[in-house]
Design a protein around this motif. Structure first.
Motif, PDB file in Angstrom:
ATOM      1  N   GLY A 130      12.235   4.145 -12.375  1.00  0.00           N
ATOM      2  CA  GLY A 130      11.457   2.954 -12.080  1.00  0.00           C
ATOM      3  C   GLY A 130      11.841   2.278 -10.782  1.00  0.00           C
ATOM      4  O   GLY A 130      11.586   1.088 -10.590  1.00  0.00           O
ATOM      5  N   LEU A 132      11.319   3.984  -7.669  1.00  0.00           N
ATOM      6  CA  LEU A 132      10.678   4.667  -6.541  1.00  0.00           C
ATOM      7  C   LEU A 132       9.844   3.700  -5.713  1.00  0.00           C
ATOM      8  O   LEU A 132       9.831   3.756  -4.481  1.00  0.00           O
ATOM      9  CB  LEU A 132       9.806   5.822  -7.042  1.00  0.00           C
ATOM     10  N   GLY A 133       9.153   2.802  -6.429  1.00  0.00           N
ATOM     11  CA  GLY A 133       8.268   1.869  -5.733  1.00  0.00           C
ATOM     12  C   GLY A 133       8.990   0.887  -4.837  1.00  0.00           C
ATOM     13  O   GLY A 133       8.386   0.205  -4.024  1.00  0.00           O
ATOM     14  N   ILE A 136       9.856   1.604   0.791  1.00  0.00           N
ATOM     15  CA  ILE A 136       8.654   1.557   1.603  1.00  0.00           C
ATOM     16  C   ILE A 136       8.464   2.876   2.349  1.00  0.00           C
ATOM     17  O   ILE A 136       7.456   3.528   2.213  1.00  0.00           O
ATOM     18  CB  ILE A 136       8.728   0.377   2.587  1.00  0.00           C
ATOM     19  N   ARG A 138       9.650   6.688   2.699  1.00  0.00           N
ATOM     20  CA  ARG A 138      10.445   7.808   2.196  1.00  0.00           C
ATOM     21  C   ARG A 138      10.137   8.978   3.107  1.00  0.00           C
ATOM     22  O   ARG A 138       9.041   9.518   3.075  1.00  0.00           O
ATOM     23  CB  ARG A 138      10.060   8.155   0.758  1.00  0.00           C
TER      24      ARG A 138
ATOM     25  N   ASN B 135       8.156  -2.390 -10.800  1.00  0.00           N
ATOM     26  CA  ASN B 135       8.342  -1.631  -9.573  1.00  0.00           C
ATOM     27  C   ASN B 135       7.663  -0.278  -9.621  1.00  0.00           C
ATOM     28  O   ASN B 135       7.425   0.351  -8.614  1.00  0.00           O
ATOM     29  CB  ASN B 135       9.830  -1.393  -9.327  1.00  0.00           C
ATOM     30  N   TYR B 136       7.420   0.140 -10.831  1.00  0.00           N
ATOM     31  CA  TYR B 136       6.849   1.463 -10.960  1.00  0.00           C
ATOM     32  C   TYR B 136       5.388   1.436 -10.522  1.00  0.00           C
ATOM     33  O   TYR B 136       4.461   1.429 -11.293  1.00  0.00           O
ATOM     34  CB  TYR B 136       7.000   1.928 -12.410  1.00  0.00           C
ATOM     35  N   ALA B 137       5.229   1.331  -9.262  1.00  0.00           N
ATOM     36  CA  ALA B 137       3.898   1.390  -8.663  1.00  0.00           C
ATOM     37  C   ALA B 137       4.118   2.052  -7.329  1.00  0.00           C
ATOM     38  O   ALA B 137       3.952   1.465  -6.273  1.00  0.00           O
ATOM     39  CB  ALA B 137       3.333  -0.003  -8.486  1.00  0.00           C
ATOM     40  N   PRO B 138       4.550   3.273  -7.407  1.00  0.00           N
ATOM     41  CA  PRO B 138       5.148   3.914  -6.244  1.00  0.00           C
ATOM     42  C   PRO B 138       4.234   4.001  -5.033  1.00  0.00           C
ATOM     43  O   PRO B 138       4.700   3.875  -3.917  1.00  0.00           O
ATOM     44  CB  PRO B 138       5.508   5.301  -6.747  1.00  0.00           C
ATOM     45  N   GLU B 139       2.983   4.193  -5.260  1.00  0.00           N
ATOM     46  CA  GLU B 139       2.176   4.546  -4.098  1.00  0.00           C
ATOM     47  C   GLU B 139       1.601   3.321  -3.379  1.00  0.00           C
ATOM     48  O   GLU B 139       0.989   3.428  -2.343  1.00  0.00           O
ATOM     49  CB  GLU B 139       1.032   5.482  -4.496  1.00  0.00           C
ATOM     50  N   ARG B 141       2.852   0.826  -1.800  1.00  0.00           N
ATOM     51  CA  ARG B 141       3.364   0.355  -0.514  1.00  0.00           C
ATOM     52  C   ARG B 141       3.527   1.490   0.483  1.00  0.00           C
ATOM     53  O   ARG B 141       4.226   1.360   1.459  1.00  0.00           O
ATOM     54  CB  ARG B 141       4.707  -0.348  -0.742  1.00  0.00           C
ATOM     55  N   ARG B 142       2.898   2.571   0.205  1.00  0.00           N
ATOM     56  CA  ARG B 142       3.058   3.710   1.107  1.00  0.00           C
ATOM     57  C   ARG B 142       2.298   3.471   2.406  1.00  0.00           C
ATOM     58  O   ARG B 142       1.281   2.790   2.416  1.00  0.00           O
ATOM     59  CB  ARG B 142       2.558   4.982   0.448  1.00  0.00           C
ATOM     60  N   VAL B 168       2.660  13.921  -0.613  1.00  0.00           N
ATOM     61  CA  VAL B 168       2.541  13.845  -2.067  1.00  0.00           C
ATOM     62  C   VAL B 168       1.171  14.361  -2.494  1.00  0.00           C
ATOM     63  O   VAL B 168       0.154  14.014  -1.905  1.00  0.00           O
ATOM     64  CB  VAL B 168       2.713  12.395  -2.538  1.00  0.00           C
TER      65      VAL B 168
END
Lengths: 611, 492
Positions: A130, A132-133, A136, A138, B135-139, B141-142, B168
């Motif tokens: 939890g 990974l997000g 900014i 990677r 936070n588990y909203a990984p994509e 802020r890409r 990805v």
């Protein structure tokens, strides 16, 4: 800083420059002030690419070592993790990120830079946690081939051999191929590829495939390299097991060179000024950088250790004489002349002092004084060497060796034992059942039964094996490739066998024979060695085909997949310098190794997890 | 600078060579005031120009290098955890190995399942479990550049290529087995282990186990990657199932045996090893595994007994030589040494007696004598040493015998500071004359030296040796009487 990289036939500064550019670009993506959290393993290799000043120019204000717990306070906008893609490191990062104070303002942004590759596995794992997000950027920093010296590149991938030969994981081969593509982008397409071994075959295939898939990569750079030779480490398992006898090789064997640095016991490096000495002798190890930027080191590093002393004493005379010159300097002009040389002379003097000290340290360990006395370090070094040389020249390789037994009884380091037993196995094309069983039992009873796992790894890698078919083909290989030379000249060598005082490294012999007269002459022996041998050609656009000047040397890149030793590098440099050699060599590898680090990488990690 | 003028040969072959030092040239230069000033000014110029000339701290780290700077910048920050870092830095990169240890105290599989496991940080999971979920909203802020990678119609080949470039990609749309296998084959053809593993994780999640195993059996490269992956993440059960399916029984056995390293509790470890005995090891290995179990079983008994003895304080040997560490998990030879040290005289019937160990584990004579000798010599039990090396033949005559060679015996005794009387008895038995003389001279076993020269009929050496013995001693007398003995036919 990097002058030594441009001293060779191929100017490797360009490669370093490319690496620096990529680093700058990444740093600039993270706008504002930053702190870098380092996977400590990476600081060495990165140090060969950039200094702190470069990072500072790009607003890197703080640097920390990666470790669990709360990240240190630092008033910066960005926290960047520079890490290898390893699960255990991801865990530390997770811990760091979770402990970050969410309430703080301004908030700090997190980024990860994976070196050399982004790993989907690691990202998946961070996702499960939890966190990974929280990142900014990677990205990956493909530090595939790092320039170590004007003619030397390494990937510094410590587990490459284990992954390739034990786990059949070809990721490091993929990186090798990528590194070669980068190299070709900078130095032109390499028209000829030769190879020996399974991994070599894979790398060549990948290169050809990559080239096909990215037709845009066709460049218009005039090729610097004429030939690429890909060699599997398992084609020559023998060489790294033997003790290297060149100056640089011995430093590595005894003290371990890491990323061109060596740490030495400080006693012999006492401060030279009177009054200072004696009082507080430094206790911290003395750290020195070793590369061709140092003139004296470049001259002696590849010599057999027995030839180093005379060079050093000659140098001492020259430098003393140079310092004496000041007495003859009478006119202002002469004094000026002398003074202008002073910095150079002082550098030469301290260089000489350092290497004299190192040579003494090594001499204390390696040169046996007097007849059979009592086991001292030098005594044992000598006995060990004698046994190695017997094995390599084919003496008594088929029975249990007394010296090895004695060493086990005295509980010498397990790695030393394994090196010797593996050497015997390789030189006998496998051990007889009775002999193998005997060694195994002695090792397990003395060092612990759990080492059965390590022995198993060594067997899988082919370093330790049972002789099958009852035929030992090592003598044929030895004779055909002239691996053992009785009349070795250590002072003024005329053959590469000087690097091991008699044994000519098989890998380098293959390179030498490829250049002249060609591998066709040794087809039979090549078939005895593992893996296919092959040749590929890469088409060059017209106009880029080389028209060789008369007398111009060819440039061959030798890539050792699975590691290379300093002694092998020395042997190739020796061939480069041969007057009628006709070929100059640049060396690349997955990792700079010696027998100890190599065996260590194959050992099962036995320490239980502490609770 | 006398050293510099020294002869080359002498320099290199002399064994007592001092560190190379030049005379301090600054004083000598003082006459040349002008040049000295110039040197100093020159030094300033040189030092300023640090682009080409590296500054190096004592520890050799170039000032401004990355590892140097970590120390520098870190020490200026006020972190409470600084001390820890400093020590780890001093040890240099070797300390690195210590780093992951702290975190490998749990199995990685737990982590993969998202379970929290750090017992030392219980509050953390509570404190951040919410945040973690958010936070588990990984994509989200890409960077923009990567958005366009989200396309649904990449072919397997393109997907693999994109993944190779670190982009990805969603694999979910590969639904049929056929599609998944094409994807896997493409990944394998690309040789990038990172991508192969990613595809395998996907297949592992979406395929039935039997199907996955069956398909991997004909795809060796992918298979190796999965095995490697399962080992790394500690999914032992799946790994063993897979190896069993493949009929790689020996690997199953070794892999299972490896698990014992993670068991701390000795009783549990013993039980576990007992279970290992039935595993399909190779014929050569099985006896070692059996021995491993037997040894630990023994050690547990011995340890319990001896701890009790030591605590009770009744046994002299334990009072005099308190144990430094427990014998649990030590190698066999170490255990034998221990038993020769603390339990030498016990009858063969007890588990802790050396003879019992020797018999049970079929320890070779040579190994046994060596170990026993070292243990008894350490205790300075010279009579035991004597008995150990004495054999009786069938007529009842006694004879000294050393399967390890008497020179080794002497070595071991000497290391334990045996008195000359003891030492010389064994020096005398060294077969090789030259070795015997060497040892005897070195350890001042005068009698042996004198007798050996007498046997060699070497008058000159004997005379020369006279100056090495004390004036008026019995040895001198002995030499004198030998030299005046007319019956000896000296060779010189």
């Amino acid at each position: 800083m990097a002058a030594h990289l441009s001293s060779g036939r191929v100017n490797l500064t360009a490669l370093r420059e490319a690496g620096r550019r990529e680093l700058r670009e990444f740093l600039d993506k993270c706008a504002g002030s930053k702190a870098i959290v380092w996977d400590e393993y990476l600081t060495g290799p990165f140090g060969l690419i950039a200094q702190y000043s470069l990072l500072k120019e790009h607003e890197v204000e703080k640097m920390f070592t990666l470790k669990p717990g709360r990240l240190p306070q630092a008033d910066v906008r960005n926290i960047i993790f520079f890490v290898r893609p390893r699960l255990e490191l991801m865990d530390i990062i997770t811990d760091n990120v979770r402990r970050e104070d969410r309430g703080r303002s301004p908030q700090r942004d997190f980024h990860i830079l994976f070196v050399p590759r982004r790993s989907l596995l690691c990202e998946q794992w961070l996702k499960e946690q939890g966190v990974l997000g929280s990142f900014i950027h990677r990205e990956q920093y493909s530090l595939d081939l790092i320039p170590f010296d004007g003619d030397l590149l390494s990937m510094e991938s410590e587990s490459a051999f284990k992954e390739c030969y034990l786990e059949s994981d070809q990721t490091s081969l993929y990186h090798a191929a990528k590194g070669l593509m980068t190299l070709q982008a900078l130095y032109g397409t390499i028209p000829q590829i030769f190879g020996k071994g399974e991994c070599a075959r894979h790398v060549a295939n990948m290169m050809i495939r990559m080239k096909r898939e990215f037709p845009g990569s066709q460049n218009s750079i005039f090729p610097v390299f004429d030939t690429l030779l890909l060699l599997d480490r398992n084609v020559d398992l023998l060489t790294p097991l033997a003790t290297q006898l060149t100056y640089e090789g011995l430093i590595d064997e005894i003290y371990g060179i890491q990323n061109t640095y060596v740490k030495l016991p400080p006693e012999k490096f006492a401060p030279k000024k009177q009054g200072e000495g004696g009082k507080d002798l430094p206790t911290e190890p003395k750290k020195l950088q070793l590369n061709s930027a140092e003139e004296l080191y470049a001259e002696i590093r590849d010599k057999n250790f027995n030839a180093v002393g005379s060079v050093l004493s000659k140098k001492a005379k020259i430098i003393s004489a140079a310092f004496e010159e000041r007495h003859h300097a009478k006119t202002v002009g002469e004094i000026k002349q002398f003074v202008s040389q002073l910095p150079h002379m002082q550098a030469a003097r301290s260089s000489l002092a350092n290497h004299t000290s190192i040579a003494e340290l090594i001499k204390d360990i390696t040169i046996a004084i007097g007849f059979y006395s009592f086991p001292t370090a030098s005594e044992d070094f000598f006995d060990n060497l004698t046994v190695e040389q017997e094995f390599m020249s084919g003496i008594d390789t088929d029975k249990v060796n007394n010296y090895i037994e004695d060493c086990i009884a005295q509980k010498h380091s397990l790695i030393k034992i394994l090196r010797l037993v593996c050497l015997q196995s390789v030189c006998n094309n496998g051990l007889k059942q009775k002999v193998l069983d005997h060694y195994k039992r002695e090792i397990l009873q003395t060092y612990g039964y759990e080492h059965i796992l390590t022995l198993n790894n060594l067997e899988k890698a082919g370093l330790l094996k049972l002789q099958t078919g009852g035929r030992n083909n090592y003598p044929t290989i030895r004779k055909t490739l002239r691996l053992w030379m009785d009349d070795v000249n250590e002072q003024n060598p005329n053959d590469i066998s000087y690097v091991y005082s008699g044994y000519a490294p098989l890998s380098v012999r293959l390179a030498q024979l490829l250049a002249r007269p060609g591998w066709r002459s040794i087809e039979e022996v090549l078939k005895m060695l593992p893996g296919p041998h092959f040749e590929e050609r890469q088409q060059l656009p017209t106009g880029l085909q080389k028209k060789r000047q008369h007398g111009e040397n060819r440039v061959t890149l030798v890539f050792f997949l699975g590691g290379v030793t300093y002694a092998e590098i020395a042997a190739l440099r020796f061939l480069s310098q041969m007057e009628d050699g006709g070929t100059e060599y640049v060396i690349a590898t997955t990792k700079l190794i010696n027998g100890t680090t190599w065996i260590k990488s194959l050992m099962e990690k036995l320490e239980p997890a502490p609770f | 600078m006398s050293r510099a003028r020294a002869d080359e040969e002498e320099y290199w072959h002399s064994s007592k060579f001092r560190a190379f030092t030049f005379d301090d040239e600054d004083d000598e230069l003082s006459q040349l005031k002008e040049s000295k000033r110039a040197v100093n000014s020159l030094r300033d110029i040189v030092d300023d120009d640090d682009d080409d000339l590296e500054k190096v701290s004592w520890s050799g780290e170039p000032v401004g290098s990355i590892s140097w700077s970590i120390k520098e910048t870190a020490s200026s920050s006020s972190s409470s955890s600084l001390e820890g870092r400093d020590t780890s830095l001093q040890k240099g990169s070797s300390s690195y190995a210590a780093l992951p240890k702290q975190v490998s105290s749990y199995s990685l599989s737990n982590l993969f399942k998202g379970r929290n496991r750090l017992p030392s940080l219980p509050s953390l999971s509570d404190a951040f479990s919410d945040t973690g979920a958010k936070n588990y909203a990984p994509e989200l802020r890409r960077p923009k550049a990567e958005y366009k990678d989200y396309s649904n119609d990449w072919s397997p080949r393109d997907t693999v290529r994109r993944m190779q470039r670190g982009k990805v990609c969603s694999l979910e749309r590969f639904r049929s087995l056929q599609d998944k296998l094409v994807l896997l084959d493409e990944a394998v053809a690309g040789h990038d282990g990172n991508v192969i593993t990613a595809v395998l994780i996907f297949l592992k999640r979406t395929l039935r186990r039997e199907v996955l195993f069956r398909e991997l059996e004909v795809r060796q490269v992918a298979l190796c990657h999965l095995i490697h992956f399962l080992k790394e993440t500690g999914e032992q059960k799946l790994l063993l199932d897979l190896l069993r399916f493949l009929d790689r029984t020996e690997e199953v056995a070794l892999s299972q045996y490896r698990e014992h390293l993670n068991i701390q509790d000795v009783e549990k470890k013993r039980e576990f090893l007992k279970g290992c005995i039935g595993l399909p090891f190779s014929a050569e290995d099985i006896s070692h595994i059996q021995d491993h179990y037997t040894l630990l079983e023994r050690q547990i008994i011995i340890e319990a007994n001896d701890r009790h003895l030591e605590m009770a304080g009744q046994s002299e040997i334990f009072r005099k030589y308190p144990r430094k560490a427990s014998i649990l998990n030590m190698p066999l030879v170490t255990t034998l040494f221990y038993s020769c040290f603390y339990h030498y005289t016990e009858a063969e019937g007890t588990f802790s007696s050396p003879t019992n160990l020797k018999k049970t584990f079929k320890i070779p004579d040579k190994q046994y004598v060596l170990t026993a000798l070292a243990a008894r010599a350490k205790l300075r039990a010279w009579e035991d040493v004597d008995a150990l090396l004495t054999t009786k033949n069938w007529l009842g005559y006694t004879k000294k015998k050393a399967p390890i060679g008497f020179h080794r015996v002497v070595e071991i005794l000497q290391r334990n500071n045996a008195p000359v009387q003891v030492l010389q008895e064994y020096v005398r038995l060294v077969d090789d004359v030259e070795t015997r003389l060497n040892l005897a001279t070195k350890y001042k076993c005068h009698d042996v030296v004198i007798d050996t020269y007498r046997d060699l009929k070497d008058r000159i050496q004997l005379m020369a040796y006279k100056c090495k013995v004390e004036r008026g001693s019995a040895e001198e007398e002995k030499i004198n009487s030998l030299l005046s003995n007319m019956q000896i036919r000296w060779k010189n």
